[in-house]
Design an enzyme around this catalytic site. Sequence first.
Site, short mmCIF file in Angstrom:
data_model
loop_
_atom_site.label_atom_id
_atom_site.label_comp_id
_atom_site.label_asym_id
_atom_site.label_seq_id
_atom_site.Cartn_x
_atom_site.Cartn_y
_atom_site.Cartn_z
N ILE A 147 -46.48 -8.52 32.57
CA ILE A 147 -45.41 -9.17 33.31
C ILE A 147 -45.36 -10.67 32.99
CG2 ILE A 147 -44.41 -9.58 35.60
CD1 ILE A 147 -44.55 -6.59 34.61
N SER A 148 -44.24 -11.09 32.42
CA SER A 148 -44.06 -12.51 32.10
C SER A 148 -43.98 -13.33 33.38
CB SER A 148 -42.78 -12.71 31.29
OG SER A 148 -42.90 -12.06 30.05
N ASN A 234 -29.47 -4.76 29.35
CA ASN A 234 -28.32 -4.97 28.46
C ASN A 234 -27.89 -6.43 28.40
OD1 ASN A 234 -27.61 -2.63 27.11
ND2 ASN A 234 -26.77 -1.72 28.97
N GLU A 330 -45.99 -15.20 2.89
CA GLU A 330 -46.39 -14.75 1.55
C GLU A 330 -46.05 -15.81 0.50
OE1 GLU A 330 -45.82 -9.94 2.33
OE2 GLU A 330 -44.16 -11.13 1.54
N MET A 332 -45.39 -19.15 1.03
CA MET A 332 -45.96 -20.49 1.26
C MET A 332 -47.48 -20.48 1.09
SD MET A 332 -43.55 -21.74 4.39
CE MET A 332 -44.56 -23.14 4.87
N GLU A 355 -38.83 -5.88 26.05
CA GLU A 355 -37.41 -5.62 26.40
C GLU A 355 -36.83 -4.42 25.65
OE1 GLU A 355 -37.82 -7.67 29.09
OE2 GLU A 355 -35.65 -7.78 28.91
#
Lengths: 375, 345
Positions: A147-148, A234, A330, A332, A355
């Site tokens: 849970i954020s 949504n 990859e 850099m 989400e």
Amino acid sequence: MDFELSDEAKEAIVKAKEFARKHFTEEVAERSDREEQFPTDIVAISKREKILDFSNPWKVLVTIEELVRRDPGLGISVTISAFGSEIFMLFGNDSQKEKYMNPVFAGQKTLGLGVTEPGGGSDVANIKTEAKQDGDSYILNGGKMFISNGQIADYFLVLARTSPPPSPEKKHRGLSVFVVDAKSPGFAVNKLHGKLGVRATNTAELIFNNVRVPKENLVGEEGKGFYYIMTFFNISRIYVAAQGLGIAHGALDRLVEYSKKYGEMSETGELKENLQLAIAEIATRVEAARNLTYKAASYLFKFTPNPVVTSMSKYYAADTAVFSTRRAMELMSLHGLTTDLERFFRDAKILDIWEGTTEVEKLIITRMMLKEEGA
Amino acid sequence: MEEEYEILESTVKDFNAKYVDNNSLKLENEAMGKEFVKMLADQGFFSMAGQGEDGKGADIKALSVVLENLAKSAPAVAVKTLMINSFSSVVNEKGIVDSVSNGSKSGTVTFSDLLVGKDQNGSLRVEGGRIKGEKEFVFGSDSDFVITLLDSGELVLIKSGFSAGKRHKKLGFRSIGFSSITVDSADFSIISKDGRKMLERMYEELSIPVAAIALGMSEGVSQKALDYAKVRTAFGHYLKDFQPLAFDIASLVAEMDILKRYFHDLLAATPSEKEALFLKHKALTLAKDISRTSLQIHGGYGYLEDFGIEKFYRDAMALSVLLHNEEKDMEKLAGLVFDARAGFV
């Protein structure tokens, strides 16, 4: 069809860019990531300076993109304090909006959304948290996972089962949404440590042990919670797509900068073609993801949401974020590994998951398309 | 696989079961500790250098079998083992080789001299009999000895008189030092006058061992995904029963199995440079793909370090950057495929 952003949205981008330049220093971003520390001070400043203008969703969208482009962990932390507020907006009563939503929009309070459970993941209808009516209250028991804002939110919107499903196929019925005060007796939080990325964000497990919630904290109608949450997804998926855009664009910025400084040149004095083509591919995917995201947002902000385009935007922007960070790393080489691109690479992967996983988004796309064709 | 390699594989598996499997996160995130390093040395994993057919170089076959199996559980341990063996393969000073082989000391090679442009990895010069300067991207910077390239082109062994700078960000292999080093040392010996050529040869010799680590990682992480998909349910079904996840992982496991067979075929013969590059290129790509899919199958739990998945995702990318350079290898590979060095406009 007009692909131009409004002047207001353009101003929001400039404001976000300046805010990020000033406050998202590498030192703060690196420390927040290393110590898994929520950037409380920066979030407070962002609220004071009203970095998120909730009166205009386009401004919110482009602000998320721009802040995340500078640093995903800090950008998401700053833009997630009202997470779930659309549920109040669409389904809450006036009293709930006044008491819970307005203080969040004013930057005085923080909101969290408790849907996912330890055994649930994408299977939202299968949640086990229960809310049993007891006089003028409901008693909540159960747990939520990933849970954020878990440790920092003042209130949570929590999905719980209020009645048994009428049949195993109709598990989505009998679910309801409640507002739970984080100070409620019986409510506990365990911070989750050791995330791969977005480590500046606060993520926790929530535990409900006989948490008493007044009846007036029921949001909307009892039994319609699943519908409310799906409606919210949504909306929120478009903002997650904006996070993906930000990460992918951030990776592109860093690759372009690297190319100018260290890119190997051919005999003709131009960048070697492999690098040129990689930049073109990432830039094209970023632009395609942006067009999808803005199209989904355009439908939504005119109150005609299009779940197919919304899921396309979330799926494609997440995939683009993962693709772009990997490709940039990859190319850099050690320069990528020792700069903040390393953080972008770790941060991007969560977008495939939260989400709605990429697989879930793809299923929604096809099912909704087939349904529309059938109609 | 020949019997001696089967025995070796079994030895590593036993070692993993006893000392690594329940400890792999710690071995990834924290310094490995002298006791553990000593155990690796006691198994003989650090002394495969000097056992090649001509008594020089490493026994690539044996080393690769060890690395593949160590990487299934703890990629950082495999990488550490490779670094030690690579170091010892070119050092002629017995005292140093012995101390590294028995785990009491450690050594590293600055392959970064080849992985970034000549002017991007710092500068080391000899002035008045002392090596002075800095090297930028030193993987294994916490080692006791370092083999590195001087600006003059000589490959040298520095035995003391260098110190590690502030650690660089660590995407993977967090228990192994990665930083710049500052050197002011008169305690060194020259390994080769034509140092870049020798370092190039050492880098080429990494191809099969690096591929072995990548393959081991693919095996380790895919096994976790297969196990999880058999017990985790969603929507009333096991994850293994959902076509998208099942097809994705099945396709990658098929690719892994084919690569593994190719790997063992190469070990049984003397692989050409082209074959070794084919294997490394494909094995590194597979490790990145399969760790992404395996993490995805674990959902949110895969994103948490406790499940031991996310480290493979980080390490797969870190391996392909710290001991490999895509562009450099592809230029070489394209040249070998076309049987002519390309100009590359």
